[in-house]
Write an enzyme that holds these catalytic residues in place. Structure first.
Site, PDB file in Angstrom:
ATOM      1  N   CYS A  74      -2.834   8.518 -10.121  1.00  9.24           N
ATOM      2  CA  CYS A  74      -1.458   8.669 -10.717  1.00  9.24           C
ATOM      3  C   CYS A  74      -1.422   8.622 -12.190  1.00  9.24           C
ATOM      4  O   CYS A  74      -1.749   9.484 -12.731  1.00  9.24           O
ATOM      5  CB  CYS A  74      -0.620   7.633 -10.020  1.00  9.24           C
ATOM      6  N   HIS A 167      -1.461   7.153  -4.426  1.00  5.45           N
ATOM      7  CA  HIS A 167      -2.094   5.473  -4.428  1.00  5.45           C
ATOM      8  C   HIS A 167      -2.965   5.249  -3.279  1.00  5.45           C
ATOM      9  O   HIS A 167      -2.328   4.608  -2.275  1.00  5.45           O
ATOM     10  CB  HIS A 167      -1.067   4.493  -4.515  1.00  5.45           C
ATOM     11  N   GLU A 169      -4.937   3.002  -2.881  1.00  2.32           N
ATOM     12  CA  GLU A 169      -5.137   1.592  -2.811  1.00  2.32           C
ATOM     13  C   GLU A 169      -4.149   0.946  -2.409  1.00  2.32           C
ATOM     14  O   GLU A 169      -4.288  -0.290  -2.040  1.00  2.32           O
ATOM     15  CB  GLU A 169      -5.498   0.979  -4.579  1.00  2.32           C
TER      16      GLU A 169
HETATM   17  N1  GLN Z   1       5.565   7.736 -13.697  1.00  3.27           N
HETATM   18  C1  GLN Z   1       4.270   7.039 -14.005  1.00  3.27           C
HETATM   19  C2  GLN Z   1       3.832   7.566 -15.411  1.00  3.27           C
HETATM   20  O1  GLN Z   1       4.314   8.539 -15.649  1.00  3.27           O
HETATM   21  C3  GLN Z   1       3.191   7.135 -12.894  1.00  3.27           C
HETATM   22  C4  GLN Z   1       3.510   6.200 -11.781  1.00  3.27           C
HETATM   23  C5  GLN Z   1       2.308   5.795 -11.190  1.00  3.27           C
HETATM   24  O2  GLN Z   1       1.372   5.499 -11.708  1.00  3.27           O
HETATM   25  N2  GLN Z   1       2.586   5.266  -9.985  1.00  3.27           N
HETATM   26  O3  GLN Z   1       3.116   6.895 -16.021  1.00  3.27           O
END
Ligand code: GLN
Length: 203
Positions: A74, A167, A169
Site C-alpha cells: 500500500c 494489506h 498483514e
Molecule cells: N492513502 C495512503 C497514502 O497515499 C495509503 C493507504 C494505505 O497505506 N493503506 O499514503
C-alpha cells in the site's frame, strides 16, 4: 520491518506466525542488519518525510541497488515507485511503476476483493484495500502478478522488489509473507554461493 509509521506491528505479528525472525528498523545500524525489508501501509507522505528525517532514504536506496529484497504494501508500494505524481515528496524511486494515490474514490475508500496472484498457489487471496493506490503503469522489466477487475495492477514484482496495493498483514493468509521470505532466502543463498566461489578462487 521499516517502523517509521503505519501498520508495521501487524506485519511483525504475521512474520512471527511464520516463525520468521523480524525486527523493527528505524536506524542505519538496524537497516544494515536487515536481509530484507517490508515497508508497511500507512501514510506515504509521512513515511517519505520520516525517511528523509531519519536519514534513511539514501542508505536504503543504496542497499536496494545492491540487491536488498524489499516489499512495499500500500503506502509502501507508493514509496517504491519511480512515479507517484500525487506525492509531494520524493519516493525511493526504485521500482519502474506509476502509482495513483487514493485511486478508488470516496465510497470505495476501503473494499475487499479476491485476487488471483501469480506464484501464490491454493486459491484466491483476499485483498484488503484501504484508501489504496492503483498501479497504473509498469516498465518492461516489471512482472504483473495480480490485477483488479478494473484492470489496475494490485501486485507486481521486479527481481527482489515486490509491491502490493493491499494489506495481507490484515488477513490470516500467510502466503504473501511466505513468498517474500522465499525471496529473501533466495538472495541469501546467492550471496552464500558467491562467498564460497570467492573463497575457492583465493584458496
Ligand atoms: N492513502 C495512503 C497514502 O497515499 C495509503 C493507504 C494505505 O497505506 N493503506 O499514503
Amino acid at each position: 520491518m521499516l517502523a517509521l509509521q503505519g501498520d508495521f506491528r501487524e506485519h511483525v505479528a504475521t512474520l512471527a506466525a511464520l516463525d520468521l525472525p523480524a525486527f523493527e528498523v528505524r536506524t542505519l545500524e538496524q537497516l544494515d542488519d536487515a536481509d530484507g525489508l517490508i515497508i508497511p501501509g500507512g501514510e506515504s507522505t509521512t513515511i517519505a518525510r520520516l525517511l528523509l528525517a531519519f536519514e534513511l532514504r539514501e542508505p536504503l536506496r543504496a542497499r536496494i541497488a545492491s540487491g536488498l529484497p524489499v516489499w512495499g504494501t500500500c503506502a509502501g508500494a507508493i514509496l517504491l515507485a519511480k512515479r507517484a505524481p500525487g506525492l509531494d515528496r520524493p519516493t525511493l524511486g526504485v521500482l519502474d511503476i506509476t502509482v495513483e494515490r487514493n485511486a478508488f474514490g470516496r465510497q470505495l475508500d476501503s473494499f475487499e476483493a479476491d485476487l488471483e496472484i501469480a506464484g501464490v498457489e491454493g486459491g484466491p487471496f483476499r485483498g484488503v484495500f484501504i484508501r489504496a493506490p492503483a498501479i497504473v503503469a509498469t516498465g518492461p522489466a516489471v512482472e504483473v502478478l495480480a490485477r483488479l477487475e478494473d484492470g489496475s495492477i494490485a501486485a507486481c514484482r521486479d527481481g527482489a522488489l515486490l509491491a502490493t496495493t493491499f494489506h495481507p498483514e490484515l488477513t490470516n493468509d500467510l502466503r504473501l509473507h511466505a513468498l517474500f521470505a522465499a525471496m529473501v532466502e533466495e538472495r541469501l543463498d546467492e550471496a552464500q554461493e558467491r562467498r564460497v566461489r570467492a573463497e575457492e578462487l583465493t584458496a
